[in-house]
Scaffold this motif. Sequence first.
Motif, PDB file in Angstrom:
ATOM      1  N   CYS A  20     -19.958 -19.309  45.650  1.00  0.00           N
ATOM      2  CA  CYS A  20     -20.754 -20.440  45.155  1.00  0.00           C
ATOM      3  C   CYS A  20     -21.379 -20.168  43.798  1.00  0.00           C
ATOM      4  O   CYS A  20     -21.464 -21.066  42.959  1.00  0.00           O
ATOM      5  CB  CYS A  20     -21.839 -20.798  46.173  1.00  0.00           C
ATOM      6  SG  CYS A  20     -21.162 -21.417  47.716  1.00  0.00           S
ATOM      7  N   GLY A  21     -21.841 -18.932  43.577  1.00  0.00           N
ATOM      8  CA  GLY A  21     -22.518 -18.641  42.316  1.00  0.00           C
ATOM      9  C   GLY A  21     -23.624 -19.641  42.059  1.00  0.00           C
ATOM     10  O   GLY A  21     -24.464 -19.893  42.916  1.00  0.00           O
ATOM     11  N   ARG A  22     -23.570 -20.255  40.887  1.00  0.00           N
ATOM     12  CA  ARG A  22     -24.612 -21.212  40.506  1.00  0.00           C
ATOM     13  C   ARG A  22     -24.166 -22.668  40.654  1.00  0.00           C
ATOM     14  O   ARG A  22     -24.777 -23.557  40.065  1.00  0.00           O
ATOM     15  CB  ARG A  22     -25.051 -20.942  39.065  1.00  0.00           C
ATOM     16  CG  ARG A  22     -25.688 -19.573  38.894  1.00  0.00           C
ATOM     17  CD  ARG A  22     -26.167 -19.360  37.468  1.00  0.00           C
ATOM     18  NE  ARG A  22     -26.775 -18.044  37.294  1.00  0.00           N
ATOM     19  CZ  ARG A  22     -27.295 -17.609  36.145  1.00  0.00           C
ATOM     20  NH1 ARG A  22     -27.256 -18.382  35.066  1.00  0.00           N
ATOM     21  NH2 ARG A  22     -27.838 -16.410  36.079  1.00  0.00           N
ATOM     22  N   MET A  23     -23.122 -22.924  41.437  1.00  0.00           N
ATOM     23  CA  MET A  23     -22.668 -24.301  41.596  1.00  0.00           C
ATOM     24  C   MET A  23     -23.771 -25.153  42.216  1.00  0.00           C
ATOM     25  O   MET A  23     -24.530 -24.677  43.062  1.00  0.00           O
ATOM     26  CB  MET A  23     -21.377 -24.372  42.423  1.00  0.00           C
ATOM     27  CG  MET A  23     -21.509 -23.965  43.865  1.00  0.00           C
ATOM     28  SD  MET A  23     -19.899 -23.914  44.733  1.00  0.00           S
ATOM     29  CE  MET A  23     -19.530 -25.651  44.864  1.00  0.00           C
ATOM     30  N   GLU A  88     -24.299 -15.127  37.450  1.00  0.00           N
ATOM     31  CA  GLU A  88     -23.429 -16.153  36.866  1.00  0.00           C
ATOM     32  C   GLU A  88     -21.982 -15.692  37.038  1.00  0.00           C
ATOM     33  O   GLU A  88     -21.561 -14.697  36.427  1.00  0.00           O
ATOM     34  CB  GLU A  88     -23.771 -16.344  35.382  1.00  0.00           C
ATOM     35  CG  GLU A  88     -22.815 -17.256  34.644  1.00  0.00           C
ATOM     36  CD  GLU A  88     -22.649 -18.612  35.295  1.00  0.00           C
ATOM     37  OE1 GLU A  88     -21.588 -18.856  35.887  1.00  0.00           O
ATOM     38  OE2 GLU A  88     -23.596 -19.427  35.203  1.00  0.00           O
ATOM     39  N   THR A  89     -21.234 -16.398  37.872  1.00  0.00           N
ATOM     40  CA  THR A  89     -19.865 -15.979  38.187  1.00  0.00           C
ATOM     41  C   THR A  89     -18.810 -16.695  37.350  1.00  0.00           C
ATOM     42  O   THR A  89     -17.610 -16.537  37.586  1.00  0.00           O
ATOM     43  CB  THR A  89     -19.573 -16.171  39.685  1.00  0.00           C
ATOM     44  OG1 THR A  89     -19.870 -17.521  40.059  1.00  0.00           O
ATOM     45  CG2 THR A  89     -20.410 -15.217  40.529  1.00  0.00           C
ATOM     46  N   THR A  93     -16.653 -19.467  39.850  1.00  0.00           N
ATOM     47  CA  THR A  93     -17.581 -20.305  40.609  1.00  0.00           C
ATOM     48  C   THR A  93     -16.835 -21.404  41.357  1.00  0.00           C
ATOM     49  O   THR A  93     -16.032 -22.134  40.773  1.00  0.00           O
ATOM     50  CB  THR A  93     -18.628 -20.934  39.668  1.00  0.00           C
ATOM     51  OG1 THR A  93     -19.323 -19.883  38.989  1.00  0.00           O
ATOM     52  CG2 THR A  93     -19.619 -21.786  40.438  1.00  0.00           C
ATOM     53  N   GLY A 121     -18.839 -14.972  32.829  1.00  0.00           N
ATOM     54  CA  GLY A 121     -20.074 -14.768  33.587  1.00  0.00           C
ATOM     55  C   GLY A 121     -20.879 -13.589  33.087  1.00  0.00           C
ATOM     56  O   GLY A 121     -20.704 -13.130  31.954  1.00  0.00           O
TER      57      GLY A 121
END
Length: 200
Positions: A20-23, A88-89, A93, A121
């Motif tokens: 998910c990261g920052r989604m 931050e991927t 993401t 990222g």
Amino acid sequence: MRQVFLVRHGSHDRLGRILCGRMPGVSLSETGRAETQVLARSLARRLAGGGAGTLLASPRDRTAETAAPIGAALGLTVETEPDLDEIETGAWTGRGFDELAADPLWVAWNAERATARPPGGESMAEAQARVGRVLARFAADGAPVILVSHGDVIRSALLGILGLGLEAYDRIVVDPASCSELALWPGGGRVVSINERTAP
């Protein structure tokens, strides 16, 4: 010396399947909401009498939703802290872990956490530096602090206090809705507990 509690957000429906990261739009599942209620009650019992002074959460929905019942239980306002954000991927993401398994860059990321970075990222070292800035703010004596963040960010903080390299990240388990405790003082600190979970 100051008590600092590192809390990972509760479970969500993409857990273990999607990076998910920052989604946006990743909210707690029903299980996650139940977990956070248990966690909030546990922290309230643990801090009964003295209370806590500060409650900070990453900007993600899932961390805000985890922090809200903790704040209600302790009478604290949740403050958003960007330095507690998820890693931050970048281009990864929203991709599935099964899909990523065939990507050589993903393999390198998991083997060389101190130097690798997701495409577009940030490195885990950069995430460790920003969570380290937050911890440094609370090194002086004072009321306990609760920081609600994400698995790898919490791992990086624990590794930093333990004096271990980032390649050891997968030796530490940080489950959803878990709590790890630090004791901090100017110029140092120690890990008191890792990955505590309270049964419902």
